[in-house]
Every structure is written in C-alpha cells, then in structure tokens.
Design an enzyme around this catalytic site. Structure first.
Site, PDB file in Angstrom:
ATOM      1  N   ASP A  14      38.848  48.982  34.524  1.00  0.00           N
ATOM      2  CA  ASP A  14      38.169  49.610  33.384  1.00  0.00           C
ATOM      3  C   ASP A  14      37.127  48.748  32.986  1.00  0.00           C
ATOM      4  OD1 ASP A  14      37.361  51.440  31.436  1.00  0.00           O
ATOM      5  OD2 ASP A  14      39.072  51.244  30.392  1.00  0.00           O
ATOM      6  N   ASN A  62      37.661  62.217  35.394  1.00  0.00           N
ATOM      7  CA  ASN A  62      36.205  61.859  35.659  1.00  0.00           C
ATOM      8  C   ASN A  62      35.159  62.575  35.976  1.00  0.00           C
ATOM      9  OD1 ASN A  62      37.779  58.623  36.880  1.00  0.00           O
ATOM     10  ND2 ASN A  62      36.617  59.152  34.762  1.00  0.00           N
TER      11      ASN A  62
HETATM   12  C1  FPP Z   1      35.851  52.601  34.791  1.00  0.00           C
HETATM   13  O1  FPP Z   1      34.755  51.967  34.153  1.00  0.00           O
HETATM   14  C2  FPP Z   1      35.941  52.619  36.189  1.00  0.00           C
HETATM   15  C3  FPP Z   1      35.631  53.707  36.774  1.00  0.00           C
HETATM   16  C4  FPP Z   1      35.757  55.160  36.232  1.00  0.00           C
HETATM   17  C5  FPP Z   1      35.430  53.935  38.268  1.00  0.00           C
HETATM   18  C6  FPP Z   1      35.942  52.623  39.092  1.00  0.00           C
HETATM   19  C7  FPP Z   1      35.311  52.696  40.307  1.00  0.00           C
HETATM   20  C8  FPP Z   1      34.960  51.355  40.959  1.00  0.00           C
HETATM   21  C9  FPP Z   1      35.484  50.177  40.570  1.00  0.00           C
HETATM   22  C10 FPP Z   1      34.361  51.507  42.541  1.00  0.00           C
HETATM   23  C11 FPP Z   1      35.040  52.246  43.489  1.00  0.00           C
HETATM   24  C12 FPP Z   1      35.981  51.474  44.025  1.00  0.00           C
HETATM   25  C13 FPP Z   1      36.436  51.383  45.057  1.00  0.00           C
HETATM   26  C14 FPP Z   1      37.871  50.818  45.764  1.00  0.00           C
HETATM   27  C15 FPP Z   1      35.499  51.642  46.236  1.00  0.00           C
HETATM   28  P1  FPP Z   1      34.283  52.792  32.928  1.00  0.00           P
HETATM   29  O2  FPP Z   1      32.881  53.368  33.580  1.00  0.00           O
HETATM   30  O3  FPP Z   1      35.002  53.663  32.444  1.00  0.00           O
HETATM   31  O4  FPP Z   1      33.597  51.591  31.947  1.00  0.00           O
HETATM   32  P2  FPP Z   1      33.587  51.812  30.373  1.00  0.00           P
HETATM   33  O5  FPP Z   1      34.640  52.347  29.996  1.00  0.00           O
HETATM   34  O6  FPP Z   1      33.044  50.479  30.096  1.00  0.00           O
HETATM   35  O7  FPP Z   1      32.543  52.817  30.253  1.00  0.00           O
END
Ligand code: FPP
Length: 237
Positions: A14, A62
């Site tokens: 996150d 998501n």
């Molecule tokens: C949460 O941060 C993250 C996600 C919803 C996506 C996670 C994906 C990756 C790290 C990339 C793909 C992974 C691989 C293994 C190729 P957020 O967007 O919710 O952050 P925020 O809470 O600060 O808005």
C-alpha cells in the site's frame, strides 16, 4: 540474520499513490515504482530462503478506480511479466496467480498463464501474485467449485482443497502491510487465522531490503501460540 524465519510472507503493498502525490507525480508513477519494490521483496525472500511470498497486486474492489489507472495496472503487470520471464527462469523464481481470471484483459491473462507454465519447475522461491483477488470472493468460488465437484459435506480440509492457494502451501506466517493502514482489506481471509501482523508507516515504493529485514526481525521475536501455549510455557516433566 533473524533467528526464526517465516515460510510464507504475505504483503499488502500500500501507499503507491501517496508516494507519487508527495512528489507531485501522477499516481501511476507510484505504481511503476511499486513494481521495483515488489522485485526487491522477491529478491529478499529468495536471499533468506523464504519459500513462499504472496503479493496483493489488484483487489476485486480495485476495478472501482479510474479506468486509466486500472488499464495502467493491467499493462504494468503484463510488461513486468514479459520483461522478466527469462530472468525468473534463470533465477528459479516460480510465479503463480491467485484470484479471479474471468475479468482480466486477455493480453495480461495470456502472459500470466505463460509465466505460470514456463516457471512451473522453478524452485528457489514461489511468488503468488493476487490479481482481481478478494478473500470473500475466493471462499465463495471455492464453495461453488466444491459443489460442482460433487462434495456434499464441508470440513475445513474439504474447503481448503478448493481455495486458490494450493493445499501444500502453508498459511502465511507473517503479513506485512505498508503505508500505515491497519486492516486486512479482504486479503487472504481464510489463511490469515493465526498469521502474525506487521504494519509499517513506510510507503510501498520505499520498502527495501532493510525494511523487509526489520519485519523479519520483528517476526522472529513473536511468540506463536495458535490458541495453545507458547513453547516456553509448556510444562516439562
Ligand atoms: C496500493 O497503493 C497499491 C496497488 C493498488 C497496486 C499494487 C501494485 C503494484 C505494486 C504493481 C504491480 C505488482 C507486480 C508484482 C507487478 P495505492 O494506490 O492504494 O496507494 P494509496 O493508498 O497511497 O493511494
């Protein structure tokens, strides 16, 4: 080196969006940086001989994000798989996926299946990437699969056989969640029953080997009881 290592670490990655915002960058830059952090986590798991790592890349919720962000994440995953397949094979990294497969864009799904197939015999570390994954959704899908297979009576063992993680995979010993939130967010609900939880304020793109080590050190100090007594509390005659 921590004295006691987990066999299975699960991670809620996150804070990508916040990482980008703090730098005045678009959210997607945070995700691109998040991939690098995921890569570091895989390398660290391998270095410490942790056999299973499960990463939450995209949840069933998501899809509610802006279309451009969803598309970017799906393309990012595809690109990552395409660019790294040969290295996975060279380095013994087995990659598998959990979650629904019926809503993933075809181009991404093709690479997911190809990588699963071609890394099938890799055995240094197994990485499960959760894509279009929700814990409740998984349990409902498992129950339906069990019924379709003719099961008529559920026990924990019966249901477990139909869940997404193969039955031989141990429950996560340690769950890491970055970016300060302290919740499970529908991740791995079935398997987290006795998992040790570790929360850190560090945003996912900043999570490096040193931060992973802190989590492992913290885990090695936990006394696990599984509803019984800790080892040093047991009576010895
Ligand atoms: C949460 O941060 C993250 C996600 C919803 C996506 C996670 C994906 C990756 C790290 C990339 C793909 C992974 C691989 C293994 C190729 P957020 O967007 O919710 O952050 P925020 O809470 O600060 O808005």
């Amino acid at each position: 080196m921590p004295s006691k290592l987990p066999r299975h670490v699960a991670v809620i990655m996150d804070g990508n969006g916040r990482w980008a915002r703090r730098r005045g960058l678009p959210r997607i830059r945070g995700h691109a940086e998040g991939v690098k952090a995921a890569e570091r986590a895989i390398e660290t798991a391998k270095e410490f001989g942790i056999p299973y790592l499960t990463l939450y890349a995209f949840s069933t919720e998501n899809w509610k994000r802006p279309k451009e962000e969803v598309e970017f994440l799906m393309e990012l995953l595809r690109e990552y798989l395409r660019e790294n397949l040969e290295r996975f094979k060279r380095e013994g990294i087995r990659v598998r996926f959990i979650g629904r497969r019926d809503r993933i864009p075809r181009r991404t799904l093709e690479w997911m299946e190809r990588v699963e197939r071609e890394t099938e015999n890799c055995n240094a570390v197994t990485v499960f990437v959760a894509v279009d994954y929700g814990g409740r959704d998984e349990i409902v899908r498992a129950a339906n699969r069990a019924l379709e297979a003719g099961e008529r009576f559920f026990t924990e063992e019966v249901l477990r056989r139909y869940l997404d993680l193969p039955p031989e995979v141990p429950d996560p010993d340690l769950l890491i969640r970055t970016a300060g939130e302290r919740r499970i967010s529908n991740f791995l609900l079935w398997y987290l029953a006795y998992t040790e939880l570790y929360f850190t304020e560090v945003l996912w793109p900043d999570f490096d080997r040193e931060e992973f080590l802190k989590a492992l050190e913290d885990y090695s100090r936990r006394k696990r009881k599984f509803g019984g007594l800790a080892e040093d509390e047991e009576e010895t005659d």
